[in-house]
Design an enzyme around this catalytic site. Structure first.
Site, PDB file in Angstrom:
ATOM      1  CE1 TYR A 109       7.617  -5.469   2.525  1.00 10.06           C
ATOM      2  CE2 TYR A 109       7.961  -6.280   4.762  1.00 10.06           C
ATOM      3  CZ  TYR A 109       7.108  -5.950   3.719  1.00 10.06           C
ATOM      4  OH  TYR A 109       5.757  -6.107   3.870  1.00 10.06           O
ATOM      5  CD  GLN A 124       8.929  -1.273   1.415  1.00 10.36           C
ATOM      6  OE1 GLN A 124       9.180  -0.098   1.640  1.00 10.36           O
ATOM      7  NE2 GLN A 124       9.657  -1.995   0.576  1.00 10.36           N
ATOM      8  CD  GLU A 125       3.955  -5.559   0.844  1.00 11.05           C
ATOM      9  OE1 GLU A 125       4.156  -5.684  -0.375  1.00 11.05           O
ATOM     10  OE2 GLU A 125       4.440  -6.330   1.688  1.00 11.05           O
ATOM     11  CB  SER A 126       0.375  -0.760  -2.627  1.00  9.29           C
ATOM     12  OG  SER A 126      -0.336  -0.130  -1.571  1.00  9.29           O
ATOM     13  N   PRO A 185       5.358  -3.931  -5.418  1.00  6.95           N
ATOM     14  CG  PRO A 185       3.768  -2.240  -5.582  1.00  6.95           C
ATOM     15  CD  PRO A 185       4.486  -3.124  -4.583  1.00  6.95           C
TER      16      PRO A 185
END
Length: 485
Positions: A420, A293-295, A483
């Site tokens: 999220y 999920q982050e990158s 991001p």
């Protein structure tokens, strides 16, 4: 006197027989919508309800797993079990064969197709084509009811296949058109990105438990009272959210991209996820889902706001947890696991899993203070601040002035933590289906290693003193911003 006594005797009711034996016999089949073996043991929407019902009756739940619905229906029709859980809705043809009770989940019969063939808009577009379906489903009844208005439509029943088997053959192009239940499509769709939804055959109907027709009404009536109690106290809504509330956030492109990255990117970092998850007592697949999920598992990812690395750590967070190089995958994954453990331990112990993990994820994204603001708004509205399904309704209000001006920490983009959490839950679901868990993870009563247990918690909040202690112990910004990908 003896004859009178004998004539006055009556057979015990079904409910009394169950209590005398101390066992509730249930027949079911394996399906993510009904029953399956999860990491923490047996689970599934219907299974969780049946387990609670057995507890309500003060008896043990004894489950028999059938190969398919044909076997479930056969066992119930012969009165060899008390309840059948087959993922079927009540049909007119059941009236003289079974008693039924709605369980709170609605489903439709959905026509699906391989995206390489032309999309049908109605049954008339399928003249000369063949639809494929599982045996003893709601779909055949629906098709039989409308064949008079759609001539030339035929179908084939596949006794040896379940919904996932039908979808798998649709995915490869072996089959072109099929009919599946909407709830089973939702639970399986991410695994079959080549499958598209066309149209529904009829209105949504509630799925039901089935009871032998020869049973008296004592068990059915007890189950009705139980279901009503579960509706009133919010348990059914919470179970529905737990199993279905996060399934609409992975579209075709996202699903294909994710599965591609599981095959091509994840193997580079799987060992690091496993190692660090074990150190910090968490399921490595959850840690990997956060990283995705982050990158999208890119160690050199950088956002416009300056957070960077595979786990997208802020500079202050990295300094706080002792990470020197955020662009180093090993350091980043270690930092993400360590920081998530810190955040998770701050969530009140009274909040049970899996809700405690969902709260921790929201806090990881938006910050603990904003999460607490949303929980206070939840309390003010008379809902449960220890239940994720309630709090996620109030998080988006933190972006509206009329609401955030009433809070301690002010404005926040409250929609983001909701999305999220939803996304990570979906990624975790997929990884839990296709990847093995860590061989051994140290368990703790309030641990988030399994994500299988859930219960209502008390509604009191942390004290102002606890809030102040937390603010003093954590870096200024708690959120990790995804991001631009």
């Amino acid at each position: 006197m003896i004859l009178l006594s004998l004539n006055g005797c009556s057979q015990p009711s079904t409910l009394q027989e169950i209590r005398n034996e101390g066992v509730l016999h249930v027949i079911t089949r394996v399906a993510p919508s009904i029953y399956y073996e999860g990491r923490g043991g047996p689970t599934g929407y219907d299974y969780e309800l049946a387990k609670l019902f057995a507890e309500e009756l003060g008896v043990k739940l004894r489950l028999r797993v059938a190969d398919d619905n044909t076997e479930v229906l056969s066992v119930i029709s012969r009165d060899f079990a008390h309840i059948g859980m087959a993922g079927l809705s009540a049909q007119p043809l059941f009236d003289n064969q079974y008693k039924s009770l709605p369980t709170g989940i609605e489903a439709q019969s959905i026509v699906v197709y391989n995206r390489d063939v032309e999309r049908p808009e109605s049954l008339s577009d399928l003249a000369g084509e063949r639809l494929h379906l599982v045996s003893d489903s709601n779909h055949e009844y629906q098709l039989q009811a409308i064949t008079n208005t759609a001539s030339g439509v035929s179908w084939q029943v596949h006794p040896g296949l379940d919904a996932a088997g039908i979808l798998a053959r649709l995915e490869t192009g072996e089959l072109s058109y099929a009919v599946v239940s909407s709830n089973e499509l939702e639970l399986n769709h991410v695994f079959f990105p080549q499958v598209k939804q066309a149209f529904a055959l009829g209105d949504a109907m509630q799925l039901a438990w089935l009871f032998p027709i020869n049973q008296d009404d004592s068990l059915v009536n007890a189950a009705k009272a139980f279901m009503e109690k579960m509706r009133e106290n919010g348990t059914i809504a919470q179970l529905a959210e737990r199993f279905y509330g996060h399934l609409d956030h992975l579209n075709y492109v996202g699903a294909r991209t994710f599965m591609h990255h599981v095959e091509n990117r994840l193997p580079k970092y799987e060992g690091l996820f496993r190692e660090n998850a074990s150190v910090f007592n968490m399921d490595w697949r959850l840690l990997a889902a956060i990283g995705y999920q982050e990158s999208h598992w890119r160690p050199n990812a950088v956002s416009p706001t300056g957070v960077r690395g595979l786990m997208m750590l802020t500079r202050n967070t990295a300094n706080y947890i002792g990470i020197n190089n955020r662009l180093d995958a090993e350091e980043s994954i270690q930092g993400g696991a360590k920081y998530f453990r810190i955040v998770h331990e701050k969530i009140p112990d009274r909040i049970a899993e899996p809700d405690r993990t969902w709260f921790a994820l929201a806090s990881y994204n938006v910050g603990f203070g904003h999460l607490e603001d949303a929980r206070r708004l939840t309390t003010s509205a008379g809902k449960n601040p220890d239940r994720w399904m309630d709090v996620k309704e109030f998080l988006p209000l933190l972006a509206q002035k009329e609401w955030y001006k009433k809070t301690r920490y002010g404005y926040a983009r409250g929609h983001e933590p909701v999305l999220y959490v939803q996304n990570i839950r979906r990624y975790y679901d997929v990884l839990a289906r296709v990847m093995k868990p860590t061989e051994r993870v140290a368990a703790a009563p309030s641990s988030f290693v399994g994500l299988e247990q859930s219960a209502d918690g008390r509604s009191n909040m942390d004290s102002p003193e606890e809030d102040a202690e937390h603010r003093a112990s954590l870096p200024p910004e708690l959120g990790m911003v995804p991001p631009t990908l």
